[in-house]
Design a protein around this motif. Structure first.
Motif, mmCIF file in Angstrom:
data_model
loop_
_atom_site.group_PDB
_atom_site.id
_atom_site.type_symbol
_atom_site.label_atom_id
_atom_site.label_comp_id
_atom_site.label_asym_id
_atom_site.label_seq_id
_atom_site.Cartn_x
_atom_site.Cartn_y
_atom_site.Cartn_z
ATOM 1 N N ALA A 62 -41.090 8.775 -38.783
ATOM 2 C CA ALA A 62 -40.295 7.706 -39.397
ATOM 3 C C ALA A 62 -39.811 6.758 -38.309
ATOM 4 N N ARG A 63 -40.703 5.922 -37.839
ATOM 5 C CA ARG A 63 -40.403 5.057 -36.687
ATOM 6 C C ARG A 63 -39.702 3.760 -37.067
ATOM 7 N N SER A 64 -40.103 3.165 -38.163
ATOM 8 C CA SER A 64 -39.551 1.861 -38.529
ATOM 9 C C SER A 64 -38.336 2.011 -39.442
ATOM 10 N N ARG A 65 -37.619 0.926 -39.589
ATOM 11 C CA ARG A 65 -36.475 0.904 -40.507
ATOM 12 C C ARG A 65 -36.938 1.259 -41.918
ATOM 13 N N GLU A 66 -38.069 0.703 -42.321
ATOM 14 C CA GLU A 66 -38.600 0.963 -43.656
ATOM 15 C C GLU A 66 -38.941 2.440 -43.836
ATOM 16 N N PRO A 102 -31.188 9.208 -36.047
ATOM 17 C CA PRO A 102 -30.345 8.032 -35.801
ATOM 18 C C PRO A 102 -29.478 7.575 -36.974
ATOM 19 N N TYR A 103 -29.242 8.423 -37.938
ATOM 20 C CA TYR A 103 -28.389 8.073 -39.069
ATOM 21 C C TYR A 103 -27.839 9.358 -39.671
ATOM 22 N N PRO A 104 -26.675 9.272 -40.344
ATOM 23 C CA PRO A 104 -26.090 10.477 -40.934
ATOM 24 C C PRO A 104 -26.909 10.968 -42.129
ATOM 25 N N ALA A 109 -25.021 8.996 -48.528
ATOM 26 C CA ALA A 109 -25.529 7.983 -47.604
ATOM 27 C C ALA A 109 -26.045 6.773 -48.378
ATOM 28 N N ASP A 110 -25.822 5.594 -47.817
ATOM 29 C CA ASP A 110 -26.358 4.360 -48.380
ATOM 30 C C ASP A 110 -27.641 4.051 -47.619
ATOM 31 N N CYS A 111 -28.770 4.391 -48.210
ATOM 32 C CA CYS A 111 -30.060 4.258 -47.541
ATOM 33 C C CYS A 111 -30.376 2.818 -47.168
ATOM 34 N N SER A 112 -29.828 1.856 -47.884
ATOM 35 C CA SER A 112 -30.110 0.443 -47.588
ATOM 36 C C SER A 112 -29.455 -0.005 -46.285
ATOM 37 N N ARG A 113 -28.513 0.768 -45.784
ATOM 38 C CA ARG A 113 -27.806 0.397 -44.552
ATOM 39 C C ARG A 113 -28.400 1.055 -43.307
ATOM 40 N N ILE A 114 -29.431 1.842 -43.484
ATOM 41 C CA ILE A 114 -30.052 2.509 -42.347
ATOM 42 C C ILE A 114 -30.909 1.510 -41.588
ATOM 43 N N ASN A 115 -30.761 1.525 -40.283
ATOM 44 C CA ASN A 115 -31.550 0.614 -39.441
ATOM 45 C C ASN A 115 -32.748 1.254 -38.864
#
Length: 115
Positions: A62-66, A102-104, A109-115
């Motif tokens: 899972a390398r990209s934000r998408e 890199p994310y909780p 969790a709000d998946c749309s806010r993951i970078n």
């Protein structure tokens, strides 16, 4: 000469489409990576090296934000459909497996806010 604007419009549409980034990872891949963790997150088996290896592999894939957003959304949908999952156990897996995600990881969790 009337064809030139149409050709130019098509060329622009192709370029814009090519620039759009799509997730390279699918939900079925996410589930496949994490399937060895199922018994652990249900509290019926110990944490295994297979689970940790899956978490490591998924994190690397899972390398990209998408990709990360796809992973998050998949986890939310999948976890909601499986009985007995303990959110506290899920969120602790990366730390126990020594994987820096890199994310909780939590059910709210709000998946749309993951970078």
């Amino acid at each position: 000469m009337a064809c030139r604007p149409v050709v130019a419009l098509i060329a622009v549409a192709i370029l814009v489409g090519a620039m759009a980034v799509e997730a390279q990872i699918s939900c079925s891949q996410v589930v496949s990576y994490l399937f060895p963790c199922l018994g652990y997150v249900q509290g019926i088996q110990p944490l295994t090296s297979s689970c940790c290896n899956g978490v490591r592999s998924l994190n690397a894939a899972a390398r990209s934000r998408e990709d990360r957003q796809t992973t998050c959304n998949c986890l939310m949908r999948t976890a909601a459909g499986v009985q007995g999952i303990q959110p506290g156990l899920i969120s602790g897996i990366p730390g126990k497996c020594n994987v820096a995600v890199p994310y909780p990881i939590n059910p709210s969790a709000d998946c749309s806010r993951i970078n």
